[in-house]
Design a protein around this motif. Structure first.
Motif, PDB file in Angstrom:
ATOM      1  N   LEU A   1       0.699  -1.285  -0.164  1.00  0.00           N
ATOM      2  CA  LEU A   1       0.095   0.070   0.075  1.00  0.00           C
ATOM      3  C   LEU A   1       0.878   1.136  -0.002  1.00  0.00           C
ATOM      4  N   PRO A   2       0.573   2.147  -1.142  1.00  0.00           N
ATOM      5  CA  PRO A   2       1.713   3.264  -0.986  1.00  0.00           C
ATOM      6  C   PRO A   2       1.136   4.051   0.020  1.00  0.00           C
ATOM      7  N   ALA A   3       2.170   5.035   0.394  1.00  0.00           N
ATOM      8  CA  ALA A   3       1.930   6.152   1.573  1.00  0.00           C
ATOM      9  C   ALA A   3       0.717   7.050   1.549  1.00  0.00           C
ATOM     10  N   GLU A   4       0.473   7.497   0.395  1.00  0.00           N
ATOM     11  CA  GLU A   4      -0.637   8.434   0.032  1.00  0.00           C
ATOM     12  C   GLU A   4      -1.990   7.376   0.264  1.00  0.00           C
ATOM     13  N   ALA A   5      -2.154   6.259  -0.351  1.00  0.00           N
ATOM     14  CA  ALA A   5      -3.298   5.293   0.015  1.00  0.00           C
ATOM     15  C   ALA A   5      -3.550   4.956   1.428  1.00  0.00           C
ATOM     16  N   ARG A   6      -2.336   4.858   2.058  1.00  0.00           N
ATOM     17  CA  ARG A   6      -2.561   4.358   3.645  1.00  0.00           C
ATOM     18  C   ARG A   6      -2.996   5.661   4.402  1.00  0.00           C
ATOM     19  N   ASN A   7      -2.542   6.915   3.831  1.00  0.00           N
ATOM     20  CA  ASN A   7      -3.090   7.904   4.424  1.00  0.00           C
ATOM     21  C   ASN A   7      -4.524   8.369   4.238  1.00  0.00           C
ATOM     22  N   VAL A   8      -5.071   8.059   3.169  1.00  0.00           N
ATOM     23  CA  VAL A   8      -6.397   8.139   3.019  1.00  0.00           C
ATOM     24  C   VAL A   8      -7.237   6.924   3.677  1.00  0.00           C
ATOM     25  N   LEU A   9      -6.802   5.904   3.649  1.00  0.00           N
ATOM     26  CA  LEU A   9      -7.483   4.894   4.266  1.00  0.00           C
ATOM     27  C   LEU A   9      -7.546   5.030   5.901  1.00  0.00           C
ATOM     28  N   GLN A  10      -6.331   5.503   6.514  1.00  0.00           N
ATOM     29  CA  GLN A  10      -6.227   5.816   7.898  1.00  0.00           C
ATOM     30  C   GLN A  10      -7.347   6.705   8.118  1.00  0.00           C
ATOM     31  N   LYS A  11      -7.432   8.073   7.531  1.00  0.00           N
ATOM     32  CA  LYS A  11      -8.168   9.158   7.642  1.00  0.00           C
ATOM     33  C   LYS A  11      -9.609   8.466   7.413  1.00  0.00           C
ATOM     34  N   GLN A  12     -10.130   7.863   6.517  1.00  0.00           N
ATOM     35  CA  GLN A  12     -11.449   7.415   6.468  1.00  0.00           C
ATOM     36  C   GLN A  12     -11.705   6.465   7.801  1.00  0.00           C
ATOM     37  N   HIS A  13     -10.774   5.447   8.072  1.00  0.00           N
ATOM     38  CA  HIS A  13     -10.956   4.468   9.096  1.00  0.00           C
ATOM     39  C   HIS A  13     -11.389   5.208  10.441  1.00  0.00           C
ATOM     40  N   GLY A  14     -10.363   6.693  10.701  1.00  0.00           N
ATOM     41  CA  GLY A  14     -10.825   7.164  11.878  1.00  0.00           C
ATOM     42  C   GLY A  14     -12.047   7.978  11.977  1.00  0.00           C
ATOM     43  N   GLU A  15     -12.515   8.446  10.762  1.00  0.00           N
ATOM     44  CA  GLU A  15     -13.799   8.815  10.635  1.00  0.00           C
ATOM     45  C   GLU A  15     -14.837   7.953  10.856  1.00  0.00           C
ATOM     46  N   ILE A  16     -14.873   6.720  10.250  1.00  0.00           N
ATOM     47  CA  ILE A  16     -15.732   5.659  10.699  1.00  0.00           C
ATOM     48  C   ILE A  16     -15.794   5.199  12.196  1.00  0.00           C
ATOM     49  N   LEU A  17     -14.737   5.183  12.621  1.00  0.00           N
ATOM     50  CA  LEU A  17     -14.374   4.940  14.097  1.00  0.00           C
ATOM     51  C   LEU A  17     -15.182   6.010  14.958  1.00  0.00           C
ATOM     52  N   SER A  18     -15.034   7.048  14.307  1.00  0.00           N
ATOM     53  CA  SER A  18     -15.626   8.336  15.041  1.00  0.00           C
ATOM     54  C   SER A  18     -17.332   8.294  15.125  1.00  0.00           C
ATOM     55  N   ALA A  19     -17.656   7.697  13.934  1.00  0.00           N
ATOM     56  CA  ALA A  19     -19.088   7.617  13.505  1.00  0.00           C
ATOM     57  C   ALA A  19     -19.529   6.567  14.532  1.00  0.00           C
ATOM     58  N   LYS A  20     -18.991   5.233  14.614  1.00  0.00           N
ATOM     59  CA  LYS A  20     -19.433   4.302  15.226  1.00  0.00           C
ATOM     60  C   LYS A  20     -19.297   4.449  16.754  1.00  0.00           C
ATOM     61  N   ASN A  21     -18.507   5.250  17.382  1.00  0.00           N
ATOM     62  CA  ASN A  21     -18.421   5.636  18.828  1.00  0.00           C
ATOM     63  C   ASN A  21     -19.584   6.384  18.990  1.00  0.00           C
ATOM     64  N   TRP A  22     -20.175   7.279  17.999  1.00  0.00           N
ATOM     65  CA  TRP A  22     -21.259   8.364  18.571  1.00  0.00           C
ATOM     66  C   TRP A  22     -22.269   7.097  18.405  1.00  0.00           C
ATOM     67  N   VAL A  23     -22.438   6.429  17.495  1.00  0.00           N
ATOM     68  CA  VAL A  23     -23.796   5.492  17.474  1.00  0.00           C
ATOM     69  C   VAL A  23     -23.917   4.745  18.518  1.00  0.00           C
ATOM     70  N   THR A  24     -22.868   3.970  19.124  1.00  0.00           N
ATOM     71  CA  THR A  24     -22.759   3.311  20.379  1.00  0.00           C
ATOM     72  C   THR A  24     -23.317   4.422  21.334  1.00  0.00           C
ATOM     73  N   GLN A  25     -22.681   5.442  21.724  1.00  0.00           N
ATOM     74  CA  GLN A  25     -23.003   6.451  22.778  1.00  0.00           C
ATOM     75  C   GLN A  25     -24.599   6.692  22.529  1.00  0.00           C
ATOM     76  N   GLN A  26     -25.023   6.868  21.469  1.00  0.00           N
ATOM     77  CA  GLN A  26     -26.586   7.081  21.158  1.00  0.00           C
ATOM     78  C   GLN A  26     -27.400   6.180  21.799  1.00  0.00           C
ATOM     79  N   LYS A  27     -26.802   4.660  21.236  1.00  0.00           N
ATOM     80  CA  LYS A  27     -27.571   3.510  21.568  1.00  0.00           C
ATOM     81  C   LYS A  27     -27.670   3.276  23.191  1.00  0.00           C
ATOM     82  N   GLY A  28     -26.805   3.855  24.030  1.00  0.00           N
ATOM     83  CA  GLY A  28     -27.137   3.765  25.431  1.00  0.00           C
ATOM     84  C   GLY A  28     -27.953   4.881  26.040  1.00  0.00           C
ATOM     85  N   THR A  29     -28.444   5.696  25.087  1.00  0.00           N
ATOM     86  CA  THR A  29     -29.150   6.685  25.690  1.00  0.00           C
ATOM     87  C   THR A  29     -30.835   6.609  25.241  1.00  0.00           C
ATOM     88  N   ARG A  30     -30.968   5.599  24.648  1.00  0.00           N
ATOM     89  CA  ARG A  30     -32.369   5.316  23.904  1.00  0.00           C
ATOM     90  C   ARG A  30     -33.018   4.211  24.531  1.00  0.00           C
TER      91      ARG A  30
END
Length: 156
Positions: free
Chosen positions: A127-156
């Motif tokens: 995996l070239p460095a530029e591609a790795r950077n894109v994937l790491q950025k997207q992974h981080g945003e998906i992780l953030s979304a998943k954490n938000w969803v998990t937090q919401q699940k606990g309040t409903r």
């Protein structure tokens, strides 16, 4: 520019399909949610995932990967699993009378699958460095979304 082949190309194809499917799944979740804040957030996540799929497709083309021809066995399996996931959102919202907690649970599961796919792709040695950077950025945003969803699940 490096050429990507083999497993890395399949991983790119899988990630494009997973994001397209997540965009559809989140749109269905937005339609099924009863609360206005969830509808808005799910719509935002749907747009984000559509953008990720587009970004990955464009990026893949730079490396000679056609994501339109990506009907690998692995890609078909991932797409089938994601289609089942989308179906569960529909089934659960129908059965539970549009129970937001159940919909959140399905979104959480979908994001967990996406994260695993990103982690697999990030392990590729070619995996070239530029591609790795894109994937790491997207992974981080998906992780953030998943954490938000998990937090919401606990309040409903």
């Amino acid at each position: 520019m490096a050429t990507i082949t083999g497993d890395t190309a399949r991983a790119y194809n899988d990630l494009v399909e997973i994001n397209k499917t997540a965009a559809k799944g989140y749109q269905e979740a937005a339609e099924g949610a009863s609360s206005a804040d969830l509808k808005a957030k799910f719509s935002q996540f749907s747009q984000q995932r559509a953008q990720f799929a587009s970004e990955l497709s464009q990026h893949a083309q730079q490396y000679g990967i056609s994501t339109e021809e990506g009907n690998t066995v692995e890609g078909l399996v991932a797409d089938a699993a994601a289609a089942v996931h989308r179906g569960w959102i529909n089934i659960k919202s129908a059965i539970t009378g549009q129970d937001d907690s159940a919909i959140l649970g399905e979104c959480e599961t979908g994001d967990a699958v996406a994260l695993q796919s990103y982690e697999t792709a990030l392990k590729a040695s070619e995996l070239p460095a530029e591609a790795r950077n894109v994937l790491q950025k997207q992974h981080g945003e998906i992780l953030s979304a998943k954490n938000w969803v998990t937090q919401q699940k606990g309040t409903r």
